[in-house]
Design a protein around this motif. Structure first.
Motif, mmCIF file in Angstrom:
data_model
loop_
_atom_site.group_PDB
_atom_site.id
_atom_site.type_symbol
_atom_site.label_atom_id
_atom_site.label_comp_id
_atom_site.label_asym_id
_atom_site.label_seq_id
_atom_site.Cartn_x
_atom_site.Cartn_y
_atom_site.Cartn_z
ATOM 1 N N PRO A 92 0.835 -1.205 0.000
ATOM 2 C CA PRO A 92 0.000 0.000 0.000
ATOM 3 C C PRO A 92 0.864 1.248 0.000
ATOM 4 N N ASN A 93 0.301 2.355 -0.484
ATOM 5 C CA ASN A 93 0.984 3.646 -0.386
ATOM 6 C C ASN A 93 0.206 4.566 0.552
ATOM 7 N N ASN A 94 0.614 5.814 0.625
ATOM 8 C CA ASN A 94 -0.042 6.737 1.560
ATOM 9 C C ASN A 94 -1.521 6.927 1.253
ATOM 10 N N TYR A 95 -1.889 6.919 -0.036
ATOM 11 C CA TYR A 95 -3.297 7.064 -0.386
ATOM 12 C C TYR A 95 -4.113 5.852 0.061
ATOM 13 N N SER A 96 -3.510 4.685 0.002
ATOM 14 C CA SER A 96 -4.218 3.478 0.453
ATOM 15 C C SER A 96 -4.670 3.635 1.893
ATOM 16 N N PHE A 97 -3.767 4.135 2.736
ATOM 17 C CA PHE A 97 -4.080 4.224 4.159
ATOM 18 C C PHE A 97 -5.117 5.298 4.458
ATOM 19 N N SER A 98 -5.187 6.330 3.626
ATOM 20 C CA SER A 98 -6.226 7.342 3.871
ATOM 21 C C SER A 98 -7.618 6.733 3.710
ATOM 22 N N PHE A 99 -7.785 5.826 2.716
ATOM 23 C CA PHE A 99 -9.083 5.174 2.522
ATOM 24 C C PHE A 99 -9.329 4.099 3.577
ATOM 25 N N LYS A 110 -4.062 -1.558 14.092
ATOM 26 C CA LYS A 110 -3.233 -2.455 13.286
ATOM 27 C C LYS A 110 -2.692 -1.725 12.059
ATOM 28 N N PHE A 111 -3.559 -0.967 11.396
ATOM 29 C CA PHE A 111 -3.116 -0.230 10.218
ATOM 30 C C PHE A 111 -2.150 0.896 10.602
ATOM 31 N N HIS A 112 -2.344 1.473 11.778
ATOM 32 C CA HIS A 112 -1.405 2.496 12.253
ATOM 33 C C HIS A 112 0.000 1.899 12.370
ATOM 34 N N ALA A 113 0.078 0.678 12.889
ATOM 35 C CA ALA A 113 1.378 0.006 12.998
ATOM 36 C C ALA A 113 1.987 -0.218 11.609
ATOM 37 N N GLN A 114 1.161 -0.591 10.625
ATOM 38 C CA GLN A 114 1.659 -0.783 9.260
ATOM 39 C C GLN A 114 2.165 0.532 8.678
#
Length: 537
Positions: free
Chosen positions: A116-123, A139-143
């Motif tokens: 994933p990239n930065n845009y992936s995590f925003s969604f 969990k996603f914060h850790a990723q």
């Protein structure tokens, strides 16, 4: 749906021609046009080009004229995928409030070996917020930290917003404080989080420190004040926003109208309505309901009724608001008729709607109609009556003189009666002089710890009406022993668009000396006028 056959490996090097690229840039594309372009790309082998494939999938997934199901079909038929394409599908599902599907797509992307990239995590973080999936969010914060995307502004903003809205304000504040490039979005997320959690003072401290504010920031603070029932502060901040030259958005308008409704600030509410019309703001269900509520509570039920008629779409909240207003203004019969009209509009009433219509029946003395409506809650709409509805039923029976039946309803309630239910029964006893039942009701209130000053005053007045002066003395002595104080009365008036509250015995108003002086002059003039009238007569 079946996967389209894979293309020959050499086709992945082909590029779409200039004409095809220009067609993909057009803003008036339709699904028919997209399918024609897609067919051309497949035949020419240029479908393997990431830019062209991404454009087609993005149109189908995100455009108002697109088709998300077709986007998935195209995506599965592509010879290879990119992170951009996966992000596009995640965004489409989040924007359609299908956040569970968005997280599932993210999982499939990882399973296929794409990072994933930065845009992936925003969604992804927005999906976690929609689902209140705080565990997944952590969990996603850790990723994010592991992959090194935590320094990106919009990723930090999504983290702050997710933690703040999920009630983890300490974590949200840590992310906020560690940010080196805080913008208005991150500041607003923290202000909104503190306001929604009830920490209104901390929200205001942060609000005052903000280097820049936009309409969303002001609205978050105004809504926070309204939520805490600090209506004067909400209107003061709304005025300050106008002085700062910031145009209020939809949420700010609704918050200010709610404050006007509770304070009876009619002039300011009318000015806000004029602003809405002047700026041609859409009269949607939320704004329309806020205007109805404001006008009804400020005593202008005719305008409230007019706005209700102008609303293009009316939901249960709009119906409930106007039914409540009609009932409170003595138009109970019209309120009940409107309740029946909800059926033709296919609008299902909620618990609050039933409270309003039962109150209307009570004021008109429609006992049979009220009982029928009470029974229809569960039998027709599957709504189990709450303690508030039993209170309305007790009030209905008590006003009609059926005090014994009202007492039986209280005894047979499936839940513990509260102050409203017992208060309705006590009021029925007062109206019909049933002193003994009133005494038992007060004892029940005492057992629940709900024996405030108004209860004792009501019981004392009942004993006085029955010439039981010995009991009057006992009640007043009990008030002194328990140090029960009568709640002081208060009133609110609007002066130059500002709501001013006055509490009995309170002399803290900054213009108190001028107010007292003016009242003395008025009192003197009234006495002189009364003397003149006596002489003339």
């Amino acid at each position: 749906m079946r996967r389209l056959p894979a293309l020959h490996p050499l086709t992945r090097y082909l590029k779409p021609d200039k004409r095809t690229l220009s067609l993909l840039q057009q803003c008036d594309l339709t699904m028919r046009g997209i399918k024609q372009i897609h067919a051309h790309l497949v035949v020419s082998g240029a479908i393997a080009d990431p830019y062209a494939a991404g454009k087609i999938v993005a149109f189908c997934a995100i455009s108002d004229r697109g088709d998300l199901a077709h986007a998935h079909l195209l995506f599965r038929g592509l010879p290879h995928s990119t992170t951009f394409l996966w992000n596009t599908l995640m965004r489409a599902h989040v924007e359609r409030n299908d956040s569970g599907a968005a997280l599932a797509i993210y999982g499939r992307m990882l399973a296929e070996g794409l990072l994933p990239n930065n845009y992936s995590f925003s969604f992804v973080l927005r999906a976690c917020l929609d689902l209140s999936a705080l565990t997944d969010g952590r969990k996603f914060h850790a990723q994010i930290v592991r992959l090194g995307w935590e320094s990106y502004d919009f990723v930090q903003n999504e983290l702050i917003h997710m933690y703040a809205c999920c009630g983890c304000l300490d974590v949200a504040r840590k992310v906020f404080d560690s940010s080196l490039s805080r913008d208005v979005i991150s500041w607003t997320a923290m202000v909104d989080g503190y306001a929604k959690s009830g920490q209104i003072d901390e929200a205001r401290r942060l609000f005052d420190r903000m280097p820049e504010r936009n309409a969303v920031t002001w609205s978050a603070m105004i809504s926070g004040y309204v939520q805490m029932e600090m209506f004067q502060e909400a209107l003061a901040l709304f005025s300050e926003m106008q002085q700062a030259g910031v145009h209020p958005n939809h949420a700010g308008i609704v918050g200010a109208l709610t404050a006007c409704a509770f304070l009876g600030a009619f002039d300011q509410g009318r000015w806000i309505h004029a602003y809405v019309e002047r700026n041609k703001m859409e009269l949607d269900r939320i704004l329309g309901t806020a205007l109805i509520d404001m006008y009804a509570k400020c005593g202008c039920i005719e305008t409230a009724w007019q706005i209700f008629g102008e609303m293009p779409n009316r939901d249960v909240f709009a119906y409930t608001s106007i039914i409540s207003g009609l009932s409170n203004h003595g138009h109970s019969e019209k309120a009940i008729e409107l309740f029946d009209k909800m059926k033709t509009d296919n609008v299902k009433p909620n618990k609050v709607t039933y409270i309003c219509v039962l109150t209307a029946c009570s004021r008109m003395g429609l006992v049979a109609e009220g009982k029928k409506l009470f029974e229809s809650m569960s039998s027709v709409h599957g709504i189990q009556p709450g303690v508030e509805h039993y209170g309305c039923l007790v009030d209905l029976l008590g006003r009609a003189g059926l005090v014994g039946e009202a007492a039986r309803v209280v005894r047979e309630m499936p839940m513990e009666p509260d102050a409203y239910v017992l208060g309705a029964l006590l009021n029925a006893c007062r109206m019909h002089g049933n002193v003994e039942l009133a005494k038992k009701t007060v004892e029940s209130l005492q057992e629940l710890g709900l024996d405030h000053g108004g209860v004792y005053v009501l019981l004392s007045n009942m004993y006085a009406s029955a010439n039981r002066w010995h009991y009057v003395a006992e009640v007043r002595k009990g008030m002194e022993d328990k140090k029960v104080m009568k709640v002081p009365g208060c009133s609110v008036i609007e002066v130059d668009g500002v709501a001013c509250e006055f509490v009995a015995g309170d002399r803290s108003h900054r213009l108190m000396e001028e107010i007292i002086s003016t009242l003395k002059v008025m009192d003197m003039q009234l006495k002189l006028l009364n003397t003149d009238l006596c002489i003339d007569s």
